[in-house]
Scaffold this active site. Structure first.
Site, PDB file in Angstrom:
ATOM      1  NE  ARG A 208       0.372   5.693  13.416  1.00 27.45           N
ATOM      2  CZ  ARG A 208       0.006   5.682  12.190  1.00 27.45           C
ATOM      3  NH1 ARG A 208      -1.184   5.570  11.803  1.00 27.45           N
ATOM      4  NH2 ARG A 208       0.697   6.140  11.275  1.00 27.45           N
TER       5      ARG A 208
ATOM      6  CE  LYS B 125      -0.761  -0.031   4.917  1.00 28.20           C
ATOM      7  NZ  LYS B 125       0.154   1.150   5.262  1.00 28.20           N
ATOM      8  CG  ASP B 126       3.700   2.030   2.531  1.00 28.61           C
ATOM      9  OD1 ASP B 126       2.643   2.693   3.152  1.00 28.61           O
ATOM     10  OD2 ASP B 126       4.330   1.484   3.542  1.00 28.61           O
TER      11      ASP B 126
ATOM     12  NE  ARG C 179       3.762   9.565   9.633  1.00 27.13           N
ATOM     13  CZ  ARG C 179       4.870   9.911   9.455  1.00 27.13           C
ATOM     14  NH1 ARG C 179       5.112  11.051   8.719  1.00 27.13           N
ATOM     15  NH2 ARG C 179       5.825   9.053   9.161  1.00 27.13           N
TER      16      ARG C 179
ATOM     17  NE  ARG D  22      -7.708   2.866   3.426  1.00 28.44           N
ATOM     18  CZ  ARG D  22      -8.080   2.231   4.275  1.00 28.44           C
ATOM     19  NH1 ARG D  22      -9.381   1.884   4.511  1.00 28.44           N
ATOM     20  NH2 ARG D  22      -7.058   2.016   5.244  1.00 28.44           N
ATOM     21  NE  ARG D  23      -6.559   2.254   8.396  1.00 29.34           N
ATOM     22  CZ  ARG D  23      -5.471   2.157   8.489  1.00 29.34           C
ATOM     23  NH1 ARG D  23      -4.481   3.186   9.080  1.00 29.34           N
ATOM     24  NH2 ARG D  23      -4.833   0.890   8.145  1.00 29.34           N
TER      25      ARG D  23
ATOM     26  CB  CYS E  89      -1.276   7.614   0.488  1.00 31.60           C
ATOM     27  SG  CYS E  89      -0.375   8.950   1.101  1.00 31.60           S
TER      28      CYS E  89
END
Length: 315
Positions: free
Chosen positions: A159, A89-90, A153, A135-136, A246
């Protein structure tokens, strides 16, 4: 630029370039072990620091796409490492010059996961939920408009600590990454693709090497998974045709069922108020065309305008 060898030397370990985080080194070691088991070649990890690892800014502010990838690609081109492992995804949808996507190992669960003391429906009104993904953000707002979504981040442990310290009520992270680092104990609820469409390629890994290393491309093919490659090709084609990175609220998920590839993709308004969500299916060999056609249908319904309506900071 170092001249590539024609055949990998079995006496010399293959040098695998990886980011230095726990998650990156863990998933790279999984790839190294699988490759060694299937080919007999030893593999050593070479840690590389990327722009995304150094900067404290939100990904959208520093360019997002490529910030975790470019430094690894530089090491490939210079010959300092033989191949690199990325979270797919990166990976930018446009291929790097002189770089080949040589393998996509079998995909892990692509779901997102809510980490905190309670499920989403049980969080208090106005709960503070952390995520660095637009997106989230958009999909969380669609499910719970009352939430205060906080941009964050840092690695997974950083997190999760924000929840433990009471700074946030919950955070949303990729289920596959949590599983790889042994932190499924933090998961309160799993959002399958039917509830929250994942990022294109989420749960998948990508192995890249130099395009002129045909010997190495063939060797890395030992861990390539055909079904995973078809699925992520369809998903990433949607992203490419939409010209979204992204920093855009785009979700996509494809899976093969009974020899047919089924793809669903969505663009959600940043405030969660509107969504364009479409599906398509076809033969897995036509994965790129399936993704291209679906993205064009989304554009015809106004996906580009929806992506352009953004309040830059998650509220």
């Amino acid at each position: 630029m170092t001249t590539p060898s024609r055949v990998p030397d079995p006496a010399r370990p293959l040098r695998l370039g990886t980011r230095k985080s726990l998650m990156a080194t863990t998933q790279s070691q999984l790839v190294a072990d699988a490759l060694s088991q299937r080919t007999g070649y030893a593999v050593e990890l070479v840690g590389v620091t990327t722009e995304g690892d150094v900067s404290k800014a939100l990904l959208a502010q520093i360019g997002g796409t490529g910030v975790f990838v470019n430094a690894l690609r530089d090491r490939l081109l210079s010959g300092e490492v033989d191949f690199a492992v990325h979270s797919l995804k990166d990976l930018p949808t446009s291929p790097g010059e002189g770089i080949t996507l040589a393998a996509t190992p079998p995909r892990d669960d692509p779901s997102d996961a809510l980490c905190g003391p309670a499920k989403l429906a049980d969080l208090p009104t106005g709960a503070r939920v952390g995520t660095g993904s637009p997106r989230r953000v958009a999909q969380l707002r669609a499910m719970r408009p009352d939430l205060e979504v906080v941009p964050i981040r840092g690695n997974a442990d950083t997190r999760l600590r924000k929840v433990a310290d009471g700074e946030l009520d919950a955070v949303v992270l990729a289920y596959a990454g949590l599983k790889r680092i042994g932190r499924l104990d933090a998961v309160a609820e799993v959002f399958g693709p039917d509830r929250m469409l994942p990022a294109p390629g989420q749960g998948s890994l990508a192995l890249e090497c130099r395009s002129d290393r045909t010997d190495l491309i063939a060797l890395l093919g030992a861990v390539d998974d055909r079904a995973t490659r078809a699925a992520v090709t369809a998903e990433r084609t949607v992203l490419a045709v939409l010209e979204a990175g992204c920093s855009a609220p785009v979700g996509a998920y494809a899976a093969e069922v009974e020899q047919k590839l089924h793809l669903t993709a969505s663009v959600v308004a940043h405030d969660g108020s509107r969504e364009i969500r479409l599906s398509a299916s076809g033969h897995p060999d036509q994965a790129e065309q399936i993704g291209r056609d679906l993205a064009r249908r989304m554009l015809a319904e106004g996906a580009d305008q929806l992506m352009g309506e953004r309040d830059i900071e998650p509220r």
